[in-house]
Scaffold this active site. Structure first.
Site, PDB file in Angstrom:
ATOM      1  N   ARG A 241      -0.187  -0.088  -2.260  1.00 32.32           N
ATOM      2  CA  ARG A 241      -0.509  -1.508  -2.233  1.00 32.32           C
ATOM      3  C   ARG A 241       0.665  -2.280  -2.812  1.00 32.32           C
ATOM      4  O   ARG A 241       1.335  -1.808  -3.742  1.00 32.32           O
ATOM      5  CB  ARG A 241      -1.766  -1.807  -3.073  1.00 32.32           C
ATOM      6  N   GLU A 270       0.082 -10.002   1.660  1.00 32.46           N
ATOM      7  CA  GLU A 270       0.213  -9.704   3.097  1.00 32.46           C
ATOM      8  C   GLU A 270      -0.608 -10.697   3.924  1.00 32.46           C
ATOM      9  O   GLU A 270      -1.699 -11.072   3.489  1.00 32.46           O
ATOM     10  CB  GLU A 270      -0.316  -8.293   3.389  1.00 32.46           C
ATOM     11  N   HIS A 288       2.140  -2.848   7.219  1.00 35.30           N
ATOM     12  CA  HIS A 288       0.937  -2.129   6.746  1.00 35.30           C
ATOM     13  C   HIS A 288       0.278  -1.328   7.879  1.00 35.30           C
ATOM     14  O   HIS A 288      -0.842  -1.618   8.299  1.00 35.30           O
ATOM     15  CB  HIS A 288      -0.071  -3.105   6.117  1.00 35.30           C
TER      16      HIS A 288
HETATM   17  C1  DGY Z   1      -6.528   1.713   3.485  1.00 37.19           C
HETATM   18  O1  DGY Z   1      -7.360   2.428   4.036  1.00 37.19           O
HETATM   19  O2  DGY Z   1      -6.710   1.201   2.393  1.00 37.19           O
HETATM   20  C2  DGY Z   1      -5.295   1.457   4.251  1.00 37.19           C
HETATM   21  O3  DGY Z   1      -4.333   0.805   3.510  1.00 37.19           O
HETATM   22  C3  DGY Z   1      -5.651   0.668   5.483  1.00 37.19           C
HETATM   23  O4  DGY Z   1      -4.747   0.939   6.464  1.00 37.19           O
END
Ligand code: DGY
Length: 322
Positions: A241, A270, A288
């Protein structure tokens, strides 16, 4: 009466069909984002909801509930878009989709390691803009990057995804070291060396890759002080993240060549990432897409539907967050 389920965004077709068989389902076939202010009103008619990381589900969402909604099944392993403690206080079950995306995210990690160290963003742009022909084919300078084979990869957060990324990296002869809250069993470590203090690990990293969830503890785990411990040739990778990185610190390090490069799939705020990243040749960026494969998104969608199914049929949930 069948429970009413709202699906906030388009999920995989098979999962939508499965849901429709069992429940009174409202799909978002056009895949239009639903702003939180609207979602708050719409959801009042529903017993369950399937959400994605694109939805904002904050304190106000939970404060405005009327007692009908019982479960939110998130399609995603991360759930930092959901105000979990307010869900808990309203006794709303939250589920996520762990494990099924481990390999896809680990593949993206390797992709970023290779792309950032081998200057693939720059090289690709050169061909796409038809500028290759204008380059001097200099054997020691033209698009020369750093090798990956045999280098040391430091993993921050040796959970399920971190361990698979380590396994794939070993195929390149990489040495694995890791920083984690706890030391893993020998079996799970699989030869990796543990550091209980991130500050001791960072100076040893040729590459450092973040695999922690977004929590108060991991916010800006890479910041001015920790980034300053990395060697000048180090490459920073992030598929977890954006909040784990202090953008000012990483951009300063990249701009001033305090590190070699970065490969990033995730960002603060984002999709409105800090624009300074876009001017950096030594930063390879993706929008992402860590888990974005047909197989993985189907498995994630199915797991969310199965969590809804289990909940309304009195069966144990597959992956309960709270
Ligand atoms: C998640 O599953 O948290 C991923 O980042 C989504 O693609």
């Amino acid at each position: 009466m069948r429970p009413k389920i709202l699906v906030t965004r388009k999920i995989s077709d098979l999962a939508e069909k499965k849901l429709e068989k069992e429940f009174d389902t409202t799909l978002n076939l056009k895949d239009e984002p639903i702003p939180e202010s609207e979602l708050i009103n719409i959801v009042k008619d529903y017993d369950g909801m399937i959400s994605t990381g694109f939805d904002k589900i904050s304190e106000s969402f939970f404060k405005n509930l009327n007692g009908k909604l019982k479960i939110i099944a998130q399609v995603g392993v991360g759930y930092d878009n959901i105000a979990i403690k307010f869900a808990e206080s309203k006794k709303i079950k939250i589920t996520n989709t762990p494990n099924v995306l481990n390999e896809a995210v680990a593949e993206t990690t390797i992709l970023l390691i290779l792309a950032a160290s081998r200057r693939i963003g720059e090289a690709y742009n050169l061909v796409r803009t038809d500028n290759w022909k204008n380059q001097k084919p200099d054997l020691t300078k033209f698009m020369i990057g750093n090798s990956v084979t045999g280098k040391t990869l430091g993993i921050i957060g040796m959970g399920r995804i971190g361990r698979i990324a380590a396994k794939y990296a070993r195929a390149f002869g990489m040495k694995i070291i890791y920083y984690n809250r706890n030391k893993l069993s020998n079996d799970l470590e699989d030869g990796a060396s543990y550091y209980s203090d991130i500050k001791d690990m960072l100076p040893k990293c040729d590459f450092v890759s973040i695999h922690t969830p977004a929590t108060a503890e991991t916010k800006h785990i890479l910041n001015f002080s920790t980034i300053s411990l990395l060697p000048r040739h180090a490459v920073v990778i992030n598929t977890s993240r954006g909040s784990t990185i202090d953008d000012d610190a990483l951009i300063d390090a990249l701009e001033n060549k305090k590190i070699y490069a970065a490969g990033l799939d995730v960002f603060n705020n984002e999709p409105n990432l800090d624009k300074r990243y876009l001017n950096l040749d030594n930063c390879f960026v993706l929008p992402h897409v860590g888990s974005a494969t047909h197989e993985t998104r189907l498995a994630m969608s199915m797991m969310a539907v199965d969590n809804i199914y289990c909940f309304f049929n009195g069966k144990p949930l597959i992956s309960e967050v709270v």
